[in-house]
Enzyme design. Structure first.
Site, PDB file in Angstrom:
ATOM      1  N   TYR A 132       1.616   8.818   3.783  1.00  0.00           N
ATOM      2  CA  TYR A 132       0.573   9.095   4.971  1.00  0.00           C
ATOM      3  C   TYR A 132      -0.478  10.035   4.362  1.00  0.00           C
ATOM      4  O   TYR A 132      -0.186  11.212   4.156  1.00  0.00           O
ATOM      5  CB  TYR A 132       1.124   9.412   5.872  1.00  0.00           C
ATOM      6  CG  TYR A 132       0.442   9.754   7.332  1.00  0.00           C
ATOM      7  CD1 TYR A 132      -1.165   9.728   7.223  1.00  0.00           C
ATOM      8  CD2 TYR A 132       0.965  10.289   8.549  1.00  0.00           C
ATOM      9  CE1 TYR A 132      -2.005   9.810   8.604  1.00  0.00           C
ATOM     10  CE2 TYR A 132       0.085  10.533   9.740  1.00  0.00           C
ATOM     11  CZ  TYR A 132      -1.413  10.185   9.571  1.00  0.00           C
ATOM     12  OH  TYR A 132      -2.010  10.371  10.583  1.00  0.00           O
ATOM     13  N   LYS A 160      -0.388   4.626   4.389  1.00  0.00           N
ATOM     14  CA  LYS A 160      -1.463   4.750   5.155  1.00  0.00           C
ATOM     15  C   LYS A 160      -2.479   5.466   4.910  1.00  0.00           C
ATOM     16  O   LYS A 160      -2.435   6.686   4.612  1.00  0.00           O
ATOM     17  CB  LYS A 160      -0.868   5.212   6.548  1.00  0.00           C
ATOM     18  CG  LYS A 160      -1.676   5.514   7.857  1.00  0.00           C
ATOM     19  CD  LYS A 160      -1.045   6.216   8.897  1.00  0.00           C
ATOM     20  CE  LYS A 160      -1.983   6.343  10.356  1.00  0.00           C
ATOM     21  NZ  LYS A 160      -2.965   7.548   9.991  1.00  0.00           N
TER      22      LYS A 160
END
Length: 294
Positions: A132, A160
């Site tokens: 992330y 992400k």
């Protein structure tokens, strides 16, 4: 490949700032009704303001409410590897689609340090791990070369991207083309359709809390090959983002806009945005203009 959208679910609070699990479950049902998947304990979920035990219970409550009807990713990232491991192990085995690990924040890391951090977590759990990257908040950027190394770990399934730099997303997608099964999720809401067209597996959206149906229309249009419908929905979605985020810190504005439609979500924990009559009037005008005032 069918693409999907995960909404970075808000965490609801009572007036005394304790977590309102019942109201959070209601938001889960709202997203399921729109056809969206979920991310819990993300930036829009006030994860940095939650305690260790609250995060574990929140993931459990969401998973119980979802009951297999959608994919759920939970963020477990903390500043130190030690606590991140504790949280990852606590939610491993809950049936999550993935465990997201935000890059460490406050602690400045080298790229080798990031490789050790993410690899240690991925080694410790059976649930697939998603990197992330949100350098504006963590001050630690997961560079594409680092992602290339981590993508070859057997339990790291994707990344992400919340940085918003298209060249970075494209570099991550180059990794995905080289490593079979590695997925890239694009997060900035003005890039939803762009990310899908570039080859992202899906998106993670904070703004989907405010307009879950509009987000779902982008995804449905793309999956059906109806690009006219997808572009129309994206234009409306991006316009909402531009208008709303011009007023201040995006997660706080998302929560406030949602609150003005549904006060049960509560305010964010302090020192987040406090109610302001003038700003509320601006938010209501934006929601009304775009047909989102409930």
């Amino acid at each position: 490949m069918t693409r999907n959208a995960h909404v970075a679910l808000v965490t609801c609070f009572h007036e005394d700032e304790t977590v309102n699990y019942a109201a959070t479950r209601a938001q889960v049902r709202r997203q399921l009704a729109a056809g969206n998947d979920l991310m819990v304990c993300g930036t829009n979920g006030d994860f940095s303001a939650l305690t260790h035990d609250e995060k574990i219970r929140l993931v459990g409550e969401v998973m119980e409410e979802v009951a297999g009807r959608a994919k759920v990713i939970a963020n477990v990232g903390c500043p130190a590897t030690f606590e991140t491991l504790q949280l990852a192990r606590a939610v491993d085995g809950m049936g999550l689609h993935g465990i997201a690990v935000i890059a460490p924040y406050f602690i400045s890391c080298t790229q080798d340090g990031l490789i050790r951090h993410f690899s240690t977590v991925a080694d410790a759990v059976t649930t697939p791990v998603y990197l992330y990257d949100i350098p504006a908040r963590t001050q630690n950027h997961i560079e594409p070369a680092t992602v290339g190394t981590l993508a070859r770990h057997g339990n790291i399934a994707g990344i992400k991207d919340s940085g918003g730099a298209t060249e970075t997303v494209r570099a991550y997608l180059d990794v995905a083309r080289d490593v079979d099964g590695f997925e890239v999720y694009c997060a900035p809401d003005h890039l939803v359709l762009w990310g899908l067209e570039e080859g992202c597996a899906g998106v993670v959206s904070g703004l989907g809390n405010v307009a879950p149906g509009l987000l779902a229309q982008i995804i449905a249009g793309f999956n059906a090959g109806d690009m006219e419908a997808a572009r129309a929905a994206q234009e409306n979605f991006a316009g909402l983002r531009k208008d709303l985020y011009a007023l201040g810190f995006p997660p706080a504005l998302v929560k406030r806009a949602l609150y003005l439609n549904d006060p049960s979500v509560g305010l964010s924990r302090q020192p987040a945005l406090l109610p302001d009559a003038a700003q509320d009037a601006q938010i209501l005008a934006i929601l009304t203009a775009r047909g989102l005032k409930e």
